[in-house]
Design an enzyme around this catalytic site. Sequence first.
Site, PDB file in Angstrom:
ATOM      1  N   GLU A 186       0.808  -1.219   0.000  1.00  0.00           N
ATOM      2  CA  GLU A 186       0.000   0.000   0.000  1.00  0.00           C
ATOM      3  C   GLU A 186       0.840   1.268   0.000  1.00  0.00           C
ATOM      4  O   GLU A 186       0.303   2.378   0.105  1.00  0.00           O
ATOM      5  CB  GLU A 186      -0.945  -0.022   1.208  1.00  0.00           C
ATOM      6  N   GLN A 208       4.804  -3.830   2.668  1.00  0.00           N
ATOM      7  CA  GLN A 208       4.686  -5.259   2.931  1.00  0.00           C
ATOM      8  C   GLN A 208       5.015  -6.020   1.660  1.00  0.00           C
ATOM      9  O   GLN A 208       4.871  -5.497   0.554  1.00  0.00           O
ATOM     10  CB  GLN A 208       3.273  -5.610   3.391  1.00  0.00           C
TER      11      GLN A 208
END
Length: 800
Positions: free
Chosen positions: A490, A595
């Site tokens: 993100e 991530q």
Amino acid sequence: MIDHPAFSVEPWVLRETELRLDLLAQSESLFALANGHIGLRGNLDEGEPAGLAGTYLNGFHEVRPLPYAESAYGNPEAGETVLNVTDGKLIRLMVDDELFDMRYGRLHEHERVLDFRAGVLRRRVHWSSPVGRQVRVSSTRLVSLAQRGTAAILYEVEPVDEAVRLVVQSELIANQDGAIQAGGDDPRAAAALQAPLAAEEHYAHGNLALLVHRAKRSDLRMAAAMDHQVDGPDDAAIEVEAGPDTGRVTIAADVEPGQRLRVLKFLAYGWSGHRSVTSVRSQVRGYIAEARHTGWDGLCAAQREYLDDFWTRADVEVDGDTELQQAVRFCLFHVLQSGARAEMRAIAAKGLTGPGYDGHAFWDTESFVLPVLTYTAPDAARDALRWRCTTLGLARERAQQLGLAGAAFPWRTIAGRECSGYWPASTSAFHVNADIADAVVRYQNAAANSEFEADVGLCLLVETARLWRSLGHHDPAGGFRIDGVTGPDEYSAIADNNVYTNLMAKRNLRAAAAAAEAHSEAARGLGVDPEEMAAWRDAADDMVVPFDARLGVHPQSDNFTNHAVWDFASTGPDKYPLLLHAPYFDLYRKQVVKQADLVLALFACSEEFTGEEKERDFAYYEALTVRDSSLSACTQAIVAAETGHLDLAYDYLGEAAFVDLHDLAHNTKDGLHMASLAGGWMALVCGFGGFRDHGGTLRFAPRLPEPLDRLRFHLTFRGRCVAVDVRTAEATYAIESGDALEVVHHGETVEVRPGEPVTRPIPRAPHRERPGQPPGREPRRRTPDRRRGVSPAAAGAPRR
């Protein structure tokens, strides 16, 4: 354990031998009980002190407006927030004239035990009141896995050295003060809602009290009931009362030394978006009647039977790291609790352990939680996918609103509607649709459920494939592109040709075509024709997968490797997570990864990469990934193990498995991280067990890191229980129940027959240099002290 030396390391329980009020909220999450329908935080029986009071019903939520500084077409107009419903855990105690409260008097002894095999939370207290009256209090709390709507508490009080006057007040309380706390500026916390429940009915009869409430905006209706069996002195007095937000049963008794007052409290919960007051009232009355008929011993026996069956199919044994052994069972127990009896409801990111993320479910469920449940509790995985299917209508509406075909499933939701007001991270994260399709294919391969395939599976695969065909397009060179999307990372939004998204969409398209061909009549009922199937296959065959020939790695998405690298050297430890300290626009234009994204593709779409590509890609992205998401460590552990970095994989495994036991993300107080807990299992089974399930064939390439002597795990696959026993030099495969099965061991196909285990040698891993991470973002090392179970404080580690 959250820097808490009073947590002991034991293989089958989590035991607390000292009450730390400063860590109360975190321990309430750790000691939560749930069954997928009801969730009870591990609050003290007496209710106060409390870090964060919480009782939850899966799917029961309130609707709230989503404010925007500027309106825009397609923005979701309303959000959904999990509600803290009527609290039935409360049992208050008065000893003579003093209220039993941990903050006053003297606490001689306090112990809480979460038992992973019995499925109960036990508590034992020895307390002196401010005037010296001593009592021993014990309680055992259970949320039934066998009876979906039922919980129960056995509460016992006995004087220590002299007679005491005891008053026990068992309560149902709605609209508790401070039940949901605002999270300030942290977007991971829940919204604050005050008194969201409107009373509709209350009554009391005998030892029973019942309350019915309605959520004021969502108009959902719930009922909670409690009933009691009291055993104590013959002259005990019992009173029952009920008001709009309160039900109370009061028991008063004079108790002599050697006697005890025993209160058995049955709880029942139910809710509906359509049923009448009469109906939900009848539902919980039925639950109460069933619980009373079963009795306390029967409830405990059924709980143990359910969990014995689960552990037979799901247990993971680890030799060489006692703390990790406890952690992986803690992880599995809570993952099971999150979905065991969810039955057509979502599995939220925090399960039913806290209000974090407003109780929303994300793609975490399909990509992390369902792989575990598919191979350990397949019915729970099936029901989670059936829930997605029930929301297809809303997903189709969302796709139409966005000008797309098929179904656009929400990035975060409770009831099926998109609840995120930040579209670059939500609406554009279309990969959630392929993640759902991937979970469908995984479940179908593992369960061989033909009825599911022709109904739920086909619908989900067809509608998600239609989305990809309309979202992407063929470019002038003939490649099929998917532009302007956000992948798992993100910190990189609105990108073209995100590799993870494209490869997962490719798999989705091919799976939909195969399913439509296998179930042609049902597919025709969905409007699928040969031309549409051919278009899906063409798009899959032509899918663009970027590659940077200059660096010899796959860019996370088009042009990613040309972006400036984030200035990690100037980013101090107090600036993480970056999302709380840096503007998104700056994150989006830099090489920094929240991530594992491309690395997740290396695992999820392993067959699409060569071994050399995996090694180069993994090393490149290690230097860019800051792990500001708890989803990252388990993925990095798996790929580190596959590429030969066993010691690094072992460190990442620790981060995944201990995210809550050590409160690594500093928000365990808001609830447990279900995806990371599931990731603890994945890091062991898919990382060191080398397990892959592409195409319905079980493949293993096991290798253990030096600290571990043995890893043994089980998988449920097409009615079989498969046991895999990995040691340093060899692996043994056995069928503990079911028919013979072919598996692949380091590329060799072997047949395993019942009663005839097969052992194969494990080739040595090549030595590789450990790749570096951004400064200060290296995973915490699994030290010898930690492996033996010595607490960080006792080992002299810095206090967290």
